[in-house]
Design an enzyme around this catalytic site. Sequence first.
Site, short mmCIF file in Angstrom:
data_model
loop_
_atom_site.label_atom_id
_atom_site.label_comp_id
_atom_site.label_asym_id
_atom_site.label_seq_id
_atom_site.Cartn_x
_atom_site.Cartn_y
_atom_site.Cartn_z
N SER A 1 0.77 -1.40 0.19
CA SER A 1 0.32 -0.08 0.31
C SER A 1 0.88 1.23 0.06
O SER A 1 0.24 2.47 -0.26
CB SER A 1 -1.29 0.06 1.40
OG SER A 1 -0.10 -0.32 2.17
N HIS B 1 -3.27 -3.58 -6.00
CA HIS B 1 -3.08 -2.93 -4.67
C HIS B 1 -5.14 -2.76 -4.34
O HIS B 1 -5.64 -2.27 -5.09
CB HIS B 1 -2.37 -1.12 -4.50
CG HIS B 1 -3.34 -0.69 -2.78
ND1 HIS B 1 -3.24 0.77 -2.55
CD2 HIS B 1 -3.30 -1.49 -1.59
CE1 HIS B 1 -3.48 0.80 -1.80
NE2 HIS B 1 -3.15 -0.34 -1.21
N GLU C 1 -6.20 -0.74 -7.29
CA GLU C 1 -5.21 -0.27 -7.93
C GLU C 1 -4.73 -0.97 -8.50
O GLU C 1 -3.29 -1.75 -8.03
CB GLU C 1 -4.92 1.00 -7.18
CG GLU C 1 -5.31 2.18 -6.16
CD GLU C 1 -5.16 3.17 -5.60
OE1 GLU C 1 -5.34 4.44 -5.40
OE2 GLU C 1 -3.96 2.61 -4.64
N ASN D 1 -3.84 7.02 -1.15
CA ASN D 1 -3.63 7.22 0.04
C ASN D 1 -3.34 9.04 0.25
O ASN D 1 -3.02 9.20 1.06
CB ASN D 1 -2.59 6.09 0.41
CG ASN D 1 -3.88 5.28 1.27
OD1 ASN D 1 -4.77 5.00 1.88
ND2 ASN D 1 -2.32 3.84 1.49
P1 NAD Z 1 -1.08 -8.86 8.02
O1 NAD Z 1 0.01 -9.29 9.18
O2 NAD Z 1 -2.10 -9.48 8.23
O3 NAD Z 1 -0.33 -10.35 7.56
C1 NAD Z 1 0.61 -10.44 7.00
C2 NAD Z 1 0.94 -11.74 6.58
O4 NAD Z 1 2.18 -12.29 6.25
C3 NAD Z 1 1.62 -12.68 7.55
O5 NAD Z 1 0.84 -13.80 7.94
C4 NAD Z 1 2.75 -13.30 8.01
O6 NAD Z 1 3.43 -14.07 8.61
C5 NAD Z 1 2.89 -13.48 6.33
N1 NAD Z 1 4.68 -13.46 6.10
C6 NAD Z 1 5.47 -12.09 6.70
N2 NAD Z 1 6.52 -12.02 5.78
C7 NAD Z 1 6.78 -12.70 4.82
C8 NAD Z 1 7.04 -14.11 4.01
N3 NAD Z 1 8.66 -13.64 3.91
N4 NAD Z 1 6.85 -14.66 3.54
C9 NAD Z 1 5.09 -15.27 3.11
N5 NAD Z 1 4.78 -15.22 3.86
C10 NAD Z 1 4.97 -13.91 5.17
O7 NAD Z 1 -0.65 -8.23 7.31
P2 NAD Z 1 -2.37 -7.48 6.25
O8 NAD Z 1 -2.74 -6.04 6.93
O9 NAD Z 1 -2.64 -8.72 4.96
O10 NAD Z 1 -0.83 -6.57 4.75
C11 NAD Z 1 -0.06 -7.30 4.02
C12 NAD Z 1 0.51 -6.67 3.13
O11 NAD Z 1 -0.80 -5.89 2.21
C13 NAD Z 1 0.45 -5.50 3.24
O12 NAD Z 1 1.90 -4.89 2.12
C14 NAD Z 1 -0.09 -3.98 3.32
O13 NAD Z 1 1.02 -3.11 3.38
C15 NAD Z 1 -1.03 -4.19 1.81
N6 NAD Z 1 -2.32 -3.52 2.54
C16 NAD Z 1 -2.64 -3.86 3.62
C17 NAD Z 1 -4.12 -3.31 3.64
C18 NAD Z 1 -5.05 -3.70 5.06
O14 NAD Z 1 -5.92 -3.06 5.46
N7 NAD Z 1 -4.77 -4.15 6.10
C19 NAD Z 1 -4.71 -2.38 2.57
C20 NAD Z 1 -4.24 -2.53 1.21
C21 NAD Z 1 -2.82 -3.35 1.50
#
Ligand code: NAD
Length: 532
Positions: free
Chosen positions: A141, A162, A174, A212
């Site tokens: 993001s 995204h 996106e 954002n």
């Molecule tokens: P989260 O913490 O819920 O999940 C991340 C997962 O990735 C965890 O289960 C972790 O164990 C795993 N992980 C970490 N390193 C890893 C690796 N090298 N290989 C495989 N698995 C791995 O996070 P999230 O909220 O799902 O966010 C994930 C991504 O999505 C981030 O880049 C975040 O910026 C993006 N994002 C999040 C949101 C939101 O609102 N949460 C919205 C849009 C984008």
Amino acid sequence: MTLSEKSSQGDDEASAVRAGYDLSSAKVLVVGAGIMGAGIAQVAAQAGHFVYLYDTKAGAAEAAHSNLKDTLAILEKRGKLGNTPAHDIASKIRPIDALAVAGDAGLAVEAVVEKLEVKRSLFQNLENIVSEDCILATNTSSISVTAIGNGMKKPDRLVGMHFFNPVPVMKLVEVVSGLQTNPAVASAIYKLSHSWGKTPVFAKSTPGFIVNRIARPFYAEALALLQEQFSEPAVVDACMRAAGFRMGPCELMDLIGHDTNFAVTQSVFEANFFDKRYTPSVVQRELVDGGLLGKKSGQGFFDYKSSASTKTHPSVSVASESSPPPTLKRIVVNGTGKITTSWIQRLKDKGVPCSENPQADWTGLQIDELQIRVTDGRTATEMGSKSQSVIVVDLPLFTKPGQALAFAAATTSKPAAIVTAKAWLSVLDYQPVEVKDTPGLLVARTIAMLINEAADAVNQGVCSINDADAAMKLGVNYPAGPFEWLREYGVSSVVDVLENLDRIYRGDRYRISPWLRLSLTNTTVWSKGPPP
Ligand code: NAD
């Protein structure tokens, strides 16, 4: 999307297919089984794809799969899955404990922790596992897609995909291109997102992408006004909700979490080389430092401890202030345009005789020596004079009848003038709320700044006019897109507000986008969208 954009999109889609990027039946590898990864896996499986789900944390992919089975069963009961049984969808998802198992994936989407080094090494690793024509997508993001691709053997196949949270609900995707992204790869992801029931928009990899970035002023202007003692958070929220926003900025920041919201602002600020436009707020930093993170900590702008079960915060309402009915005076409605037209109509509906003065150089009501002026960015005090009491009102263009509208009085205004102004604003069907005499008040300056940010994004080739509108409506539920507001508000009115803010505050924060300046005189800048 204009016809020409549509046809070029069509060309892109055709070129994606020609380039071998037909993802319609591709196996999808989702890396990271957290909130976003699980959502992406669900959406892909519901669209008929076979999905590998991988997470480095032992048991996380299985746990996500098990939760998805429950979710799908609930959706099936509610009749939301069409003819496909929940079991069939769930069985398309296969949790795996080694990436090597997913060598035949046609698309890998990463939703792991938001850290550049982790994402970089993941994609470099994936290049050794998947085939040459597998598209690699990141759900980042905030990190540059170009930076993530640095070190890859084939960075042209990396693209941003995204999604917004919750993935199965939010329509926007996106599609973000880095410097080396192959346009055919971006087009293939655009087409795929569409087939998953999403509304994709193209964006260039720049800080904050579209949503954002353009959304920053929604929070920043509220925070700046709170710092200037404009009013209380509940008043800020009530006025913004009255203008059509689903949530006010204060309750929304409480919901997102001030730590998260502050981190996004900081990352956009830093990524723009500390451009003053994106300066984070000391008001918000104080909340973060104090652990007052919002709903999740029980206290932010509002207190959630006493009403833990309440879904929205408990205290957003503006006390209704009753005013005596105004005695009839000579009323002139000044100006032209939608505000003037609606005010004349409302006065007529109430049987109030008024005359019109379309030649006036300001919009509002003249009632004897009292002027009720719609803000042009100046304060009431600046506009007032010895002979005229001036009350300035916030932008009423989008305010719903019976709801909160901020107004401010000049320091020279007599108390009787304020009472009279409130009474007439009530006659015009608003709930007038007195606030501190602040440049541009709240709704006018927030909407002007959202438009300005969107105009800069378009000017810098980050996105198209129509994609900016779609992104803000679908990504953050705005009641209209920034360019739709601009069409209603008028370019010259927006420029007036920004000019005055820029003059009063000095510095870079309120500088006007060259795109807006140009569109004052040259309507060809609107060629990619409808004219104002
Ligand atoms: P989260 O913490 O819920 O999940 C991340 C997962 O990735 C965890 O289960 C972790 O164990 C795993 N992980 C970490 N390193 C890893 C690796 N090298 N290989 C495989 N698995 C791995 O996070 P999230 O909220 O799902 O966010 C994930 C991504 O999505 C981030 O880049 C975040 O910026 C993006 N994002 C999040 C949101 C939101 O609102 N949460 C919205 C849009 C984008």
